[in-house]
Design a protein around this motif. Structure first.
Motif, mmCIF file in Angstrom:
data_model
loop_
_atom_site.group_PDB
_atom_site.id
_atom_site.type_symbol
_atom_site.label_atom_id
_atom_site.label_comp_id
_atom_site.label_asym_id
_atom_site.label_seq_id
_atom_site.Cartn_x
_atom_site.Cartn_y
_atom_site.Cartn_z
ATOM 1 N N GLN A 234 0.826 -1.205 0.000
ATOM 2 C CA GLN A 234 0.000 0.000 0.000
ATOM 3 C C GLN A 234 0.864 1.260 0.000
ATOM 4 O O GLN A 234 0.588 2.222 -0.727
ATOM 5 C CB GLN A 234 -0.933 0.004 1.220
ATOM 6 N N ASP A 235 1.932 1.271 0.801
ATOM 7 C CA ASP A 235 2.836 2.425 0.826
ATOM 8 C C ASP A 235 3.561 2.573 -0.509
ATOM 9 O O ASP A 235 3.778 3.688 -0.993
ATOM 10 C CB ASP A 235 3.855 2.278 1.956
ATOM 11 N N LYS A 236 3.954 1.456 -1.107
ATOM 12 C CA LYS A 236 4.604 1.511 -2.421
ATOM 13 C C LYS A 236 3.669 2.130 -3.443
ATOM 14 O O LYS A 236 4.077 2.989 -4.229
ATOM 15 C CB LYS A 236 5.014 0.099 -2.867
ATOM 16 N N ARG A 237 2.434 1.683 -3.427
ATOM 17 C CA ARG A 237 1.455 2.205 -4.376
ATOM 18 C C ARG A 237 1.306 3.718 -4.226
ATOM 19 O O ARG A 237 1.299 4.453 -5.220
ATOM 20 C CB ARG A 237 0.106 1.519 -4.149
ATOM 21 N N GLN A 238 1.200 4.185 -2.982
ATOM 22 C CA GLN A 238 1.014 5.613 -2.739
ATOM 23 C C GLN A 238 2.214 6.422 -3.229
ATOM 24 O O GLN A 238 2.058 7.461 -3.876
ATOM 25 C CB GLN A 238 0.796 5.857 -1.247
ATOM 26 N N ILE A 239 3.423 5.942 -2.941
ATOM 27 C CA ILE A 239 4.634 6.655 -3.360
ATOM 28 C C ILE A 239 4.759 6.664 -4.878
ATOM 29 O O ILE A 239 5.071 7.697 -5.487
ATOM 30 C CB ILE A 239 5.884 6.013 -2.719
ATOM 31 N N LEU A 240 4.503 5.523 -5.507
ATOM 32 C CA LEU A 240 4.613 5.436 -6.966
ATOM 33 C C LEU A 240 3.607 6.355 -7.652
ATOM 34 O O LEU A 240 3.919 7.003 -8.656
ATOM 35 C CB LEU A 240 4.413 3.995 -7.427
#
Length: 331
Positions: A234-240
Protein backbone atom coordinates in the motif's frame (compact mmCIF):
# COMPACT_ATOMS: atom_id res chain seq x y z
CA UNK A 1 18.36 -35.00 12.02
CA UNK A 2 15.78 -35.70 9.31
CA UNK A 3 17.67 -35.12 6.04
CA UNK A 4 14.51 -35.30 3.92
CA UNK A 5 12.81 -32.58 5.97
CA UNK A 6 15.89 -30.32 5.83
CA UNK A 7 16.21 -30.80 2.08
CA UNK A 8 12.53 -30.03 1.59
CA UNK A 9 12.86 -26.81 3.62
CA UNK A 10 15.95 -25.73 1.68
CA UNK A 11 14.20 -26.43 -1.61
CA UNK A 12 11.23 -24.39 -0.38
CA UNK A 13 13.49 -21.42 0.33
CA UNK A 14 15.15 -21.83 -3.07
CA UNK A 15 11.76 -21.92 -4.81
CA UNK A 16 10.59 -18.76 -3.05
CA UNK A 17 13.93 -17.03 -3.74
CA UNK A 18 13.59 -17.90 -7.43
CA UNK A 19 10.01 -16.60 -7.39
CA UNK A 20 11.13 -13.38 -5.69
CA UNK A 21 13.89 -12.82 -8.27
CA UNK A 22 11.45 -13.45 -11.11
CA UNK A 23 8.95 -10.99 -9.60
CA UNK A 24 11.69 -8.33 -9.35
CA UNK A 25 12.57 -8.81 -13.01
CA UNK A 26 8.94 -8.60 -14.10
CA UNK A 27 8.57 -5.36 -12.16
CA UNK A 28 11.69 -3.89 -13.77
CA UNK A 29 10.43 -4.89 -17.22
CA UNK A 30 7.35 -2.67 -16.91
CA UNK A 31 7.69 0.00 -19.60
CA UNK A 32 7.07 2.92 -17.24
CA UNK A 33 9.81 1.66 -14.88
CA UNK A 34 12.21 1.16 -17.81
CA UNK A 35 11.36 4.69 -18.98
CA UNK A 36 12.43 6.18 -15.62
CA UNK A 37 15.70 4.25 -15.79
CA UNK A 38 16.33 5.32 -19.39
CA UNK A 39 15.61 8.99 -18.71
CA UNK A 40 17.96 9.15 -15.73
CA UNK A 41 20.79 6.93 -16.99
CA UNK A 42 20.90 7.10 -20.80
CA UNK A 43 21.92 10.37 -22.39
CA UNK A 44 19.74 9.76 -25.46
CA UNK A 45 16.60 10.16 -23.34
CA UNK A 46 17.62 12.85 -20.87
CA UNK A 47 15.41 15.51 -22.48
CA UNK A 48 12.45 13.20 -23.09
CA UNK A 49 9.33 12.91 -20.98
CA UNK A 50 8.99 9.61 -19.09
CA UNK A 51 5.57 8.83 -20.57
CA UNK A 52 6.88 9.64 -24.03
CA UNK A 53 9.75 7.16 -23.59
CA UNK A 54 7.38 4.42 -22.40
CA UNK A 55 4.78 4.96 -25.11
CA UNK A 56 6.90 5.97 -28.10
CA UNK A 57 10.47 4.72 -27.83
CA UNK A 58 10.35 1.29 -26.17
CA UNK A 59 9.59 -1.25 -28.87
CA UNK A 60 7.46 -4.32 -28.34
CA UNK A 61 7.37 -6.22 -25.07
CA UNK A 62 10.60 -6.49 -23.05
CA UNK A 63 11.74 -10.10 -22.75
CA UNK A 64 12.38 -11.39 -19.24
CA UNK A 65 14.76 -14.29 -18.65
CA UNK A 66 14.42 -15.62 -22.19
CA UNK A 67 17.47 -14.39 -24.07
CA UNK A 68 21.03 -15.84 -24.05
CA UNK A 69 24.36 -14.02 -24.50
CA UNK A 70 26.23 -15.67 -27.51
CA UNK A 71 25.83 -15.51 -31.26
CA UNK A 72 26.30 -18.97 -32.77
CA UNK A 73 22.74 -20.31 -32.83
CA UNK A 74 20.63 -17.14 -32.55
CA UNK A 75 21.80 -15.25 -35.62
CA UNK A 76 19.11 -16.17 -38.08
CA UNK A 77 18.11 -13.82 -40.89
CA UNK A 78 14.53 -13.93 -39.64
CA UNK A 79 15.69 -12.22 -36.44
CA UNK A 80 16.73 -8.95 -38.12
CA UNK A 81 13.84 -7.14 -36.40
CA UNK A 82 13.38 -9.42 -33.43
CA UNK A 83 15.33 -10.37 -30.35
CA UNK A 84 15.67 -13.39 -28.14
CA UNK A 85 16.83 -13.33 -24.52
CA UNK A 86 19.63 -15.84 -25.22
CA UNK A 87 22.98 -15.74 -27.01
CA UNK A 88 24.02 -19.42 -26.99
CA UNK A 89 27.61 -20.10 -28.09
CA UNK A 90 28.90 -23.51 -29.21
CA UNK A 91 32.15 -22.93 -27.33
CA UNK A 92 31.16 -20.65 -24.45
CA UNK A 93 27.84 -22.10 -23.32
CA UNK A 94 24.60 -20.24 -22.79
CA UNK A 95 24.14 -17.21 -20.55
CA UNK A 96 20.69 -15.69 -20.12
CA UNK A 97 19.93 -11.99 -19.91
CA UNK A 98 17.46 -10.91 -17.23
CA UNK A 99 15.66 -8.37 -19.41
CA UNK A 100 16.35 -7.30 -22.97
CA UNK A 101 14.45 -5.09 -25.37
CA UNK A 102 14.82 -2.73 -28.31
CA UNK A 103 14.32 1.01 -28.20
CA UNK A 104 14.55 3.91 -30.61
CA UNK A 105 16.05 7.25 -29.64
CA UNK A 106 15.96 10.64 -31.35
CA UNK A 107 19.48 11.63 -32.40
CA UNK A 108 20.13 14.49 -34.82
CA UNK A 109 16.57 14.34 -36.07
CA UNK A 110 16.66 10.65 -36.96
CA UNK A 111 15.80 7.45 -35.15
CA UNK A 112 18.43 4.92 -34.17
CA UNK A 113 18.02 1.52 -32.58
CA UNK A 114 19.36 0.77 -29.15
CA UNK A 115 19.70 -2.67 -27.60
CA UNK A 116 19.41 -2.39 -23.83
CA UNK A 117 19.99 -5.16 -21.31
CA UNK A 118 19.00 -4.74 -17.67
CA UNK A 119 20.24 -7.10 -14.94
CA UNK A 120 19.03 -7.20 -11.34
CA UNK A 121 21.98 -8.27 -9.22
CA UNK A 122 21.88 -9.27 -5.54
CA UNK A 123 25.55 -10.16 -5.09
CA UNK A 124 27.94 -7.28 -5.86
CA UNK A 125 31.00 -9.51 -5.35
CA UNK A 126 30.11 -12.84 -7.00
CA UNK A 127 33.79 -13.83 -7.30
CA UNK A 128 34.70 -11.45 -10.14
CA UNK A 129 34.40 -7.71 -10.90
CA UNK A 130 30.76 -7.14 -11.83
CA UNK A 131 31.70 -4.32 -14.20
CA UNK A 132 33.70 -6.79 -16.32
CA UNK A 133 30.61 -8.96 -16.70
CA UNK A 134 28.65 -5.89 -17.79
CA UNK A 135 31.25 -5.07 -20.46
CA UNK A 136 31.28 -8.72 -21.54
CA UNK A 137 27.51 -8.65 -22.00
CA UNK A 138 27.83 -5.52 -24.12
CA UNK A 139 30.49 -7.19 -26.27
CA UNK A 140 28.29 -10.23 -26.80
CA UNK A 141 25.34 -8.02 -27.77
CA UNK A 142 27.56 -6.25 -30.31
CA UNK A 143 28.89 -9.47 -31.87
CA UNK A 144 25.39 -11.01 -31.90
CA UNK A 145 24.29 -8.28 -34.33
CA UNK A 146 26.15 -9.97 -37.18
CA UNK A 147 23.51 -11.54 -39.38
CA UNK A 148 20.72 -9.65 -37.63
CA UNK A 149 21.53 -5.93 -37.83
CA UNK A 150 24.36 -6.16 -40.39
CA UNK A 151 25.98 -8.66 -42.76
CA UNK A 152 29.32 -8.91 -44.58
CA UNK A 153 31.41 -5.77 -43.91
CA UNK A 154 28.59 -3.32 -43.23
CA UNK A 155 29.89 -2.40 -39.77
CA UNK A 156 28.31 1.03 -40.14
CA UNK A 157 25.01 -0.65 -39.21
CA UNK A 158 26.18 -1.79 -35.77
CA UNK A 159 23.80 -0.46 -33.13
CA UNK A 160 24.74 0.91 -29.73
CA UNK A 161 24.20 -1.37 -26.73
CA UNK A 162 23.68 -0.69 -23.05
CA UNK A 163 24.07 -3.09 -20.15
CA UNK A 164 22.38 -1.69 -17.04
CA UNK A 165 22.96 -3.38 -13.70
CA UNK A 166 20.68 -2.74 -10.74
CA UNK A 167 22.54 -3.88 -7.62
CA UNK A 168 20.23 -4.35 -4.67
CA UNK A 169 22.86 -5.17 -2.02
CA UNK A 170 25.97 -3.13 -2.85
CA UNK A 171 28.79 -2.34 -0.38
CA UNK A 172 28.26 0.75 1.79
CA UNK A 173 30.64 2.94 -0.23
CA UNK A 174 28.57 2.36 -3.39
CA UNK A 175 25.08 2.72 -1.98
CA UNK A 176 22.78 5.16 -3.81
CA UNK A 177 25.19 5.70 -6.69
CA UNK A 178 24.91 5.56 -10.48
CA UNK A 179 28.13 5.07 -12.46
CA UNK A 180 28.52 4.94 -16.23
CA UNK A 181 31.37 3.29 -18.17
CA UNK A 182 31.72 3.98 -21.88
CA UNK A 183 34.15 4.40 -24.79
CA UNK A 184 35.62 7.90 -25.15
CA UNK A 185 37.89 9.51 -27.74
CA UNK A 186 41.33 10.58 -26.46
CA UNK A 187 43.97 12.33 -28.55
CA UNK A 188 47.44 11.19 -27.51
CA UNK A 189 49.03 13.17 -30.36
CA UNK A 190 47.47 15.58 -32.82
CA UNK A 191 43.94 16.91 -32.86
CA UNK A 192 41.35 14.72 -34.57
CA UNK A 193 37.66 14.29 -33.99
CA UNK A 194 35.63 11.32 -35.17
CA UNK A 195 31.86 11.24 -35.08
CA UNK A 196 30.85 10.14 -31.60
CA UNK A 197 28.27 7.75 -33.03
CA UNK A 198 31.07 5.75 -34.72
CA UNK A 199 32.76 4.74 -31.46
CA UNK A 200 30.16 5.35 -28.76
CA UNK A 201 28.74 1.83 -29.09
CA UNK A 202 29.12 0.29 -25.63
CA UNK A 203 27.97 1.67 -22.28
CA UNK A 204 27.61 -0.14 -18.97
CA UNK A 205 25.69 1.51 -16.14
CA UNK A 206 25.89 0.42 -12.51
CA UNK A 207 22.91 1.48 -10.38
CA UNK A 208 23.62 0.70 -6.72
CA UNK A 209 20.63 0.97 -4.41
CA UNK A 210 20.60 1.91 -0.74
CA UNK A 211 17.87 3.38 1.42
CA UNK A 212 15.01 5.54 0.22
CA UNK A 213 15.87 8.46 2.52
CA UNK A 214 19.41 8.76 1.13
CA UNK A 215 18.39 8.57 -2.54
CA UNK A 216 20.21 11.27 -4.50
CA UNK A 217 18.07 11.12 -7.66
CA UNK A 218 14.50 10.33 -8.60
CA UNK A 219 15.34 7.00 -10.21
CA UNK A 220 17.24 5.83 -7.11
CA UNK A 221 14.27 6.69 -4.92
CA UNK A 222 11.92 4.94 -7.33
CA UNK A 223 13.97 1.74 -7.39
CA UNK A 224 14.64 1.80 -3.65
CA UNK A 225 10.90 1.96 -3.02
CA UNK A 226 9.92 -0.49 -5.75
CA UNK A 227 12.40 -3.20 -4.73
CA UNK A 228 12.25 -2.64 -0.97
CA UNK A 229 11.59 -5.72 1.15
CA UNK A 230 10.40 -3.55 4.05
CA UNK A 231 7.87 -1.17 2.46
CA UNK A 232 4.40 -2.71 2.29
CA UNK A 233 2.42 -2.79 -1.01
CA UNK A 234 0.00 0.00 0.00
CA UNK A 235 2.84 2.42 0.83
CA UNK A 236 4.60 1.51 -2.42
CA UNK A 237 1.46 2.20 -4.38
CA UNK A 238 1.01 5.61 -2.74
CA UNK A 239 4.63 6.66 -3.36
CA UNK A 240 4.61 5.44 -6.97
CA UNK A 241 1.37 7.25 -7.72
CA UNK A 242 2.00 10.51 -5.83
CA UNK A 243 5.76 10.99 -6.29
CA UNK A 244 6.28 9.42 -9.70
CA UNK A 245 2.81 9.67 -11.26
CA UNK A 246 2.91 5.99 -12.13
CA UNK A 247 -0.56 4.62 -12.72
CA UNK A 248 -0.95 1.37 -10.78
CA UNK A 249 -2.36 -0.99 -13.37
CA UNK A 250 -3.78 -4.30 -12.20
CA UNK A 251 -0.68 -6.08 -13.51
CA UNK A 252 1.78 -3.71 -11.83
CA UNK A 253 -0.09 -3.77 -8.53
CA UNK A 254 -0.23 -7.57 -8.65
CA UNK A 255 3.52 -7.84 -9.25
CA UNK A 256 4.26 -5.47 -6.36
CA UNK A 257 2.11 -7.57 -4.02
CA UNK A 258 3.64 -10.84 -5.19
CA UNK A 259 7.17 -9.51 -4.71
CA UNK A 260 6.40 -8.18 -1.22
CA UNK A 261 4.80 -11.46 -0.14
CA UNK A 262 7.65 -13.52 -1.54
CA UNK A 263 10.28 -11.30 0.07
CA UNK A 264 8.64 -11.82 3.48
CA UNK A 265 8.51 -15.57 2.89
CA UNK A 266 12.19 -15.67 1.92
CA UNK A 267 13.11 -13.55 4.94
CA UNK A 268 11.07 -15.65 7.40
CA UNK A 269 12.40 -18.94 6.04
CA UNK A 270 15.89 -17.49 6.07
CA UNK A 271 15.48 -16.66 9.76
CA UNK A 272 14.22 -20.18 10.49
CA UNK A 273 17.13 -21.62 8.55
CA UNK A 274 19.52 -19.47 10.60
CA UNK A 275 17.90 -20.61 13.86
CA UNK A 276 18.22 -24.23 12.76
CA UNK A 277 21.89 -23.73 11.96
CA UNK A 278 22.41 -22.16 15.37
CA UNK A 279 20.75 -25.11 17.09
CA UNK A 280 22.88 -27.58 15.14
CA UNK A 281 26.02 -25.60 15.97
CA UNK A 282 25.09 -25.60 19.69
CA UNK A 283 24.47 -29.34 19.67
CA UNK A 284 27.83 -29.97 17.99
CA UNK A 285 29.67 -27.71 20.45
CA UNK A 286 28.00 -29.48 23.40
CA UNK A 287 28.93 -32.86 21.93
CA UNK A 288 32.55 -31.79 21.48
CA UNK A 289 32.78 -30.60 25.10
CA UNK A 290 31.16 -33.81 26.42
CA UNK A 291 33.52 -36.09 24.49
CA UNK A 292 36.57 -34.03 25.48
CA UNK A 293 35.57 -34.05 29.18
CA UNK A 294 35.09 -37.81 29.13
CA UNK A 295 38.51 -38.39 27.54
CA UNK A 296 40.23 -36.13 30.11
CA UNK A 297 38.52 -37.95 33.00
CA UNK A 298 39.46 -41.41 31.69
CA UNK A 299 43.05 -40.31 31.11
CA UNK A 300 43.26 -39.05 34.68
CA UNK A 301 42.18 -42.53 35.77
CA UNK A 302 45.05 -43.88 33.63
CA UNK A 303 42.71 -45.81 31.34
CA UNK A 304 44.46 -47.05 28.18
CA UNK A 305 43.89 -45.33 24.84
CA UNK A 306 42.29 -48.45 23.34
CA UNK A 307 39.70 -48.61 26.12
CA UNK A 308 39.04 -44.85 25.87
CA UNK A 309 38.45 -45.17 22.13
CA UNK A 310 36.04 -48.04 22.68
CA UNK A 311 34.07 -46.23 25.39
CA UNK A 312 33.65 -42.92 23.55
CA UNK A 313 32.70 -44.75 20.35
CA UNK A 314 29.98 -46.68 22.16
CA UNK A 315 28.67 -43.72 24.22
CA UNK A 316 28.61 -41.13 21.41
CA UNK A 317 28.11 -43.46 18.41
CA UNK A 318 31.33 -42.35 16.73
CA UNK A 319 33.27 -43.93 13.92
CA UNK A 320 36.75 -45.16 14.75
CA UNK A 321 38.30 -42.30 12.74
CA UNK A 322 36.22 -39.65 14.52
CA UNK A 323 37.07 -41.13 17.95
CA UNK A 324 40.78 -41.06 17.11
CA UNK A 325 40.52 -37.38 16.10
CA UNK A 326 39.00 -36.49 19.49
CA UNK A 327 41.63 -38.53 21.36
CA UNK A 328 44.43 -36.87 19.40
CA UNK A 329 43.09 -33.40 20.28
CA UNK A 330 43.29 -34.15 24.01
CA UNK A 331 46.78 -35.68 23.88
Amino acid sequence: MNTDTTLAKNLGVADEKAGYDAACKRLLSEKIILAWIMKNCLEEYRNCDVDEIAERYIEGTPQVGEVAVAPDESNQASMIRGMGNEDPSLTEGTVTYDIRFLATAPVSGELIRLIINIEAQNDFYPGYPLIKRGIYYCSRMISAQYGTEFIHSHYENIKKVYSIWICMNPPKNRENSITRYSIAEENLAGHVKERKSDYDLITTVMICLGTEGDSATDVLKLLNVLLSTETDPQDKRQILEEDFHIKMTQTLESEVSVMCNLSKGVEEKGIQKGIQKGIQKGIQEGLDRGITAMIVTLKELEISSDVILKQIREKFDLTEEAAKVYLKKVN
